[in-house]
Write a protein that holds these residues in place. Structure first.
Motif, PDB file in Angstrom:
ATOM      1  N   ARG A  76     -21.168 -35.137  -8.533  1.00 58.30           N
ATOM      2  CA  ARG A  76     -22.511 -35.665  -8.794  1.00 58.30           C
ATOM      3  C   ARG A  76     -23.520 -35.182  -7.775  1.00 58.30           C
ATOM      4  O   ARG A  76     -24.713 -35.409  -7.928  1.00 58.30           O
ATOM      5  CB  ARG A  76     -22.449 -37.182  -8.801  1.00 58.30           C
ATOM      6  N   GLY A  77     -23.025 -34.539  -6.724  1.00 60.96           N
ATOM      7  CA  GLY A  77     -23.917 -34.047  -5.695  1.00 60.96           C
ATOM      8  C   GLY A  77     -23.324 -32.864  -4.970  1.00 60.96           C
ATOM      9  O   GLY A  77     -22.134 -32.563  -5.112  1.00 60.96           O
ATOM     10  N   ALA A  94     -36.029 -27.325  -0.893  1.00 56.34           N
ATOM     11  CA  ALA A  94     -36.600 -28.489  -1.583  1.00 56.34           C
ATOM     12  C   ALA A  94     -36.738 -28.218  -3.082  1.00 56.34           C
ATOM     13  O   ALA A  94     -36.439 -29.089  -3.906  1.00 56.34           O
ATOM     14  CB  ALA A  94     -37.949 -28.854  -0.982  1.00 56.34           C
ATOM     15  N   ALA A  95     -37.176 -27.014  -3.447  1.00 60.54           N
ATOM     16  CA  ALA A  95     -37.319 -26.662  -4.863  1.00 60.54           C
ATOM     17  C   ALA A  95     -35.955 -26.667  -5.559  1.00 60.54           C
ATOM     18  O   ALA A  95     -35.830 -27.145  -6.693  1.00 60.54           O
ATOM     19  CB  ALA A  95     -37.982 -25.297  -5.001  1.00 60.54           C
ATOM     20  N   ILE A 100     -31.876 -29.452  -9.085  1.00 59.15           N
ATOM     21  CA  ILE A 100     -30.589 -30.147  -9.209  1.00 59.15           C
ATOM     22  C   ILE A 100     -30.810 -31.607  -9.602  1.00 59.15           C
ATOM     23  O   ILE A 100     -30.098 -32.151 -10.439  1.00 59.15           O
ATOM     24  CB  ILE A 100     -29.779 -30.010  -7.905  1.00 59.15           C
ATOM     25  N   ARG A 101     -31.821 -32.252  -9.021  1.00 60.61           N
ATOM     26  CA  ARG A 101     -32.122 -33.648  -9.359  1.00 60.61           C
ATOM     27  C   ARG A 101     -32.542 -33.779 -10.815  1.00 60.61           C
ATOM     28  O   ARG A 101     -32.160 -34.722 -11.502  1.00 60.61           O
ATOM     29  CB  ARG A 101     -33.213 -34.190  -8.430  1.00 60.61           C
ATOM     30  N   ASP A 102     -33.313 -32.814 -11.314  1.00 60.63           N
ATOM     31  CA  ASP A 102     -33.724 -32.837 -12.720  1.00 60.63           C
ATOM     32  C   ASP A 102     -32.532 -32.723 -13.665  1.00 60.63           C
ATOM     33  O   ASP A 102     -32.612 -33.128 -14.817  1.00 60.63           O
ATOM     34  CB  ASP A 102     -34.727 -31.718 -13.010  1.00 60.63           C
ATOM     35  N   LEU A 107     -28.797 -32.938  -3.983  1.00 59.19           N
ATOM     36  CA  LEU A 107     -28.478 -31.935  -2.979  1.00 59.19           C
ATOM     37  C   LEU A 107     -28.847 -32.516  -1.626  1.00 59.19           C
ATOM     38  O   LEU A 107     -29.942 -33.061  -1.468  1.00 59.19           O
ATOM     39  CB  LEU A 107     -29.288 -30.651  -3.240  1.00 59.19           C
ATOM     40  N   THR A 108     -27.943 -32.412  -0.676  1.00 62.51           N
ATOM     41  CA  THR A 108     -28.253 -32.914   0.651  1.00 62.51           C
ATOM     42  C   THR A 108     -27.733 -31.969   1.717  1.00 62.51           C
ATOM     43  O   THR A 108     -26.751 -31.258   1.511  1.00 62.51           O
ATOM     44  CB  THR A 108     -27.680 -34.333   0.856  1.00 62.51           C
TER      45      THR A 108
END
Length: 147
Positions: A76-77, A94-95, A100-102, A107-108
């Motif tokens: 999931r991440g 960041a982009a 990935i969030r969309d 992502l971390t």
């Protein structure tokens, strides 16, 4: 909406990804990313690494495997030791995080490794904290202090 916030804590399966030319750098990056995941109680479902940072991200085989694992729900991440494993600068990182969030993931970046402690560092910090709070250990050495 992401399945888990990047700062969240919980039993979340994640992928650890790194890209470095030297095997020592890959091992160090994996260790730092695993430490980050462990601190958040995330389950490391797998680790992937590429060995050529000059190859564009979309052409790296291990990155393709990570995104496939994310798409299939296996993870999931994604945790990386540093932005340099994925992007040239913070803006690109960041982009990529937004992309990935969309797609329902996150992502971390693992935090920097802890600074090495020197002998006596704990005592010096204790003295500084006491001094900054207005209580001074050596009151008799301060000019004008009541005797």
């Amino acid at each position: 909406m992401p399945k888990s916030p990047s700062g969240g804590i919980g039993d979340v399966p994640v992928a650890v990804y790194s890209c470095a030319a030297e095997s020592d750098a890959v091992r160090d990056a994996e260790r730092r990313a695993r430490h980050c995941a462990d601190a958040r109680h995330w389950h490391v479902a797998g680790t992937w690494s590429d060995d050529d940072p000059c190859v564009p991200l979309y052409a790296r085989p291990a990155w393709a495997a990570v995104t496939s694992a994310l798409s299939s729900g296996l993870v999931r991440g994604i945790v990386v030791a540093g932005i340099s494993h994925l992007a040239e600068d913070a803006g690109q990182f960041a982009a990529l995080g937004v992309l990935i969030r969309d797609r329902g993931g996150f992502l971390t970046e693992a935090t920097s490794p802890p600074v090495r402690q020197t002998p006596g560092q704990h005592e010096r910090r204790h003295i500084l904290l006491e001094a900054s709070s207005g209580w001074w250990l050596w009151g008799d050495l301060v000019p004008g202090a009541a005797s």
